[in-house]
Design a protein around this motif. Sequence first.
Motif, PDB file in Angstrom:
ATOM      1  N   GLN A   1     -24.373 -41.835  67.963  1.00  0.00           N
ATOM      2  CA  GLN A   1     -23.723 -43.137  67.851  1.00  0.00           C
ATOM      3  C   GLN A   1     -22.261 -43.081  68.276  1.00  0.00           C
ATOM      4  N   GLY A   2     -21.783 -41.886  68.636  1.00  0.00           N
ATOM      5  CA  GLY A   2     -20.408 -41.765  69.083  1.00  0.00           C
ATOM      6  C   GLY A   2     -19.409 -41.341  68.032  1.00  0.00           C
ATOM      7  N   TRP A   3     -19.922 -40.923  66.861  1.00  0.00           N
ATOM      8  CA  TRP A   3     -19.025 -40.451  65.820  1.00  0.00           C
ATOM      9  C   TRP A   3     -18.583 -39.015  66.096  1.00  0.00           C
ATOM     10  N   GLN A   4     -17.378 -38.702  65.675  1.00  0.00           N
ATOM     11  CA  GLN A   4     -16.942 -37.307  65.612  1.00  0.00           C
ATOM     12  C   GLN A   4     -17.323 -36.798  64.233  1.00  0.00           C
ATOM     13  N   VAL A   5     -18.199 -35.802  64.188  1.00  0.00           N
ATOM     14  CA  VAL A   5     -18.811 -35.414  62.919  1.00  0.00           C
ATOM     15  C   VAL A   5     -18.340 -34.023  62.487  1.00  0.00           C
ATOM     16  N   THR A   6     -17.950 -33.928  61.242  1.00  0.00           N
ATOM     17  CA  THR A   6     -17.686 -32.651  60.594  1.00  0.00           C
ATOM     18  C   THR A   6     -18.828 -32.404  59.610  1.00  0.00           C
ATOM     19  N   GLY A   7     -19.517 -31.300  59.777  1.00  0.00           N
ATOM     20  CA  GLY A   7     -20.617 -30.957  58.884  1.00  0.00           C
ATOM     21  C   GLY A   7     -20.283 -29.731  58.062  1.00  0.00           C
ATOM     22  N   LEU A   8     -20.561 -29.782  56.785  1.00  0.00           N
ATOM     23  CA  LEU A   8     -20.324 -28.645  55.903  1.00  0.00           C
ATOM     24  C   LEU A   8     -21.592 -28.343  55.111  1.00  0.00           C
ATOM     25  N   SER A   9     -21.851 -27.070  54.889  1.00  0.00           N
ATOM     26  CA  SER A   9     -23.015 -26.680  54.097  1.00  0.00           C
ATOM     27  C   SER A   9     -22.758 -25.321  53.469  1.00  0.00           C
ATOM     28  N   ARG A  10     -23.639 -24.970  52.567  1.00  0.00           N
ATOM     29  CA  ARG A  10     -23.512 -23.656  51.920  1.00  0.00           C
ATOM     30  C   ARG A  10     -23.904 -22.534  52.875  1.00  0.00           C
ATOM     31  N   SER A  11     -25.022 -22.710  53.583  1.00  0.00           N
ATOM     32  CA  SER A  11     -25.540 -21.623  54.407  1.00  0.00           C
ATOM     33  C   SER A  11     -24.644 -21.327  55.608  1.00  0.00           C
ATOM     34  N   ARG A  12     -24.007 -22.331  56.150  1.00  0.00           N
ATOM     35  CA  ARG A  12     -23.188 -22.130  57.354  1.00  0.00           C
ATOM     36  C   ARG A  12     -21.707 -21.939  57.055  1.00  0.00           C
ATOM     37  N   ASP A  13     -21.231 -22.603  56.007  1.00  0.00           N
ATOM     38  CA  ASP A  13     -19.785 -22.617  55.761  1.00  0.00           C
ATOM     39  C   ASP A  13     -19.372 -22.020  54.425  1.00  0.00           C
ATOM     40  N   GLY A  14     -20.345 -21.711  53.580  1.00  0.00           N
ATOM     41  CA  GLY A  14     -20.020 -21.160  52.279  1.00  0.00           C
ATOM     42  C   GLY A  14     -19.593 -22.181  51.251  1.00  0.00           C
ATOM     43  N   LEU A  15     -19.856 -23.469  51.527  1.00  0.00           N
ATOM     44  CA  LEU A  15     -19.504 -24.514  50.559  1.00  0.00           C
ATOM     45  C   LEU A  15     -20.506 -24.525  49.417  1.00  0.00           C
ATOM     46  N   ASP A  16     -20.029 -24.256  48.222  1.00  0.00           N
ATOM     47  CA  ASP A  16     -20.862 -24.290  47.022  1.00  0.00           C
ATOM     48  C   ASP A  16     -20.454 -25.501  46.215  1.00  0.00           C
ATOM     49  N   ILE A  17     -21.263 -26.553  46.253  1.00  0.00           N
ATOM     50  CA  ILE A  17     -20.863 -27.792  45.592  1.00  0.00           C
ATOM     51  C   ILE A  17     -20.844 -27.667  44.076  1.00  0.00           C
ATOM     52  N   THR A  18     -21.451 -26.616  43.534  1.00  0.00           N
ATOM     53  CA  THR A  18     -21.429 -26.424  42.085  1.00  0.00           C
ATOM     54  C   THR A  18     -20.176 -25.687  41.614  1.00  0.00           C
ATOM     55  N   ASP A  19     -19.327 -25.277  42.553  1.00  0.00           N
ATOM     56  CA  ASP A  19     -18.093 -24.540  42.258  1.00  0.00           C
ATOM     57  C   ASP A  19     -16.922 -25.404  42.718  1.00  0.00           C
ATOM     58  N   GLU A  20     -16.159 -25.957  41.768  1.00  0.00           N
ATOM     59  CA  GLU A  20     -15.105 -26.884  42.164  1.00  0.00           C
ATOM     60  C   GLU A  20     -14.054 -26.240  43.050  1.00  0.00           C
ATOM     61  N   SER A  21     -13.772 -24.968  42.843  1.00  0.00           N
ATOM     62  CA  SER A  21     -12.776 -24.322  43.701  1.00  0.00           C
ATOM     63  C   SER A  21     -13.252 -24.274  45.145  1.00  0.00           C
ATOM     64  N   SER A  22     -14.551 -24.084  45.349  1.00  0.00           N
ATOM     65  CA  SER A  22     -15.110 -24.085  46.704  1.00  0.00           C
ATOM     66  C   SER A  22     -15.021 -25.481  47.305  1.00  0.00           C
ATOM     67  N   VAL A  23     -15.372 -26.502  46.527  1.00  0.00           N
ATOM     68  CA  VAL A  23     -15.296 -27.885  47.018  1.00  0.00           C
ATOM     69  C   VAL A  23     -13.856 -28.236  47.377  1.00  0.00           C
ATOM     70  N   ALA A  24     -12.930 -27.908  46.496  1.00  0.00           N
ATOM     71  CA  ALA A  24     -11.518 -28.230  46.726  1.00  0.00           C
ATOM     72  C   ALA A  24     -10.992 -27.514  47.967  1.00  0.00           C
ATOM     73  N   ARG A  25     -11.393 -26.267  48.139  1.00  0.00           N
ATOM     74  CA  ARG A  25     -10.913 -25.490  49.290  1.00  0.00           C
ATOM     75  C   ARG A  25     -11.441 -26.058  50.606  1.00  0.00           C
ATOM     76  N   HIS A  26     -12.724 -26.327  50.665  1.00  0.00           N
ATOM     77  CA  HIS A  26     -13.319 -26.799  51.924  1.00  0.00           C
ATOM     78  C   HIS A  26     -12.875 -28.220  52.267  1.00  0.00           C
ATOM     79  N   LEU A  27     -12.878 -29.112  51.287  1.00  0.00           N
ATOM     80  CA  LEU A  27     -12.476 -30.479  51.593  1.00  0.00           C
ATOM     81  C   LEU A  27     -10.965 -30.594  51.754  1.00  0.00           C
ATOM     82  N   GLY A  28     -10.220 -29.731  51.045  1.00  0.00           N
ATOM     83  CA  GLY A  28      -8.768 -29.741  51.187  1.00  0.00           C
ATOM     84  C   GLY A  28      -8.292 -29.231  52.530  1.00  0.00           C
ATOM     85  N   ALA A  29      -9.157 -28.532  53.256  1.00  0.00           N
ATOM     86  CA  ALA A  29      -8.787 -28.008  54.574  1.00  0.00           C
ATOM     87  C   ALA A  29      -9.013 -29.023  55.691  1.00  0.00           C
TER      88      ALA A  29
END
Length: 221
Positions: free
Chosen positions: A24-52
């Motif tokens: 559709q023409g969007w610029q997409v940023t994708g995050l996941s645990r398997s590819r990026d190490g984002l663990d949504i159950t760990d707030e420090s991980s969420v804060a680090r990835h989204l804060g970047a």
Amino acid sequence: MKQALVIGASGGIGGALVSGLQGQGWQVTGLSRSRDGLDITDESSVARHLGALFGTFQRIVIATGALEIDGRRPEKALKQLDPAAMAAQFAVNTIGPALVMKHALALLPRDEPAVMVALSARVGSIGDNRAGGWHSYRAAKSALNQIIRGAAIELARTHPQAACVALHPGTVATPFTEKYLGRHPAVPPDEAATRLLAVMDSLTPADTGQFFDYARKPVPW
């Protein structure tokens, strides 16, 4: 270019949503645990990835979730309830998305239309529950729906052009569902993504705080 953020981008639906948004023409940023190490159950991980992340995102999609965790299948009866398994369901399906929403608020624009959605499930509907069973998963998704409802009320005060909703994707043919399809018709992830994106495209601030299915029909709480 419009920016979109997809959490859970390596999953069947998440990956299809990334491809659909890009189409559709969007610029997409994708995050996941398997590819990026984002663990949504760990707030420090969420804060680090989204804060970047930099800039604002006109669309934020939380496409995470789990039906089986550590090999534990959904309960068929109350006597099968296990507190550890139930806690794991809430960690992944409720607390994780809630943490993402908490830290994603800063990424939503305040002065233009924006959409934030989380994939829920019809089995999380209290009003639609006629079969019982699946107690932990149902309860975790019901709790997620409440988080979304509350987040939408809060968001309306600071982001008046935003919509925050829960979406039921329908039954999608992914590893997530393959053991449970039975006689339920399932659609491939790309078709599910197309339907979900059509719903997202139609959302306005008047829809915020609601629960819709893939055909944009309201789902009872």
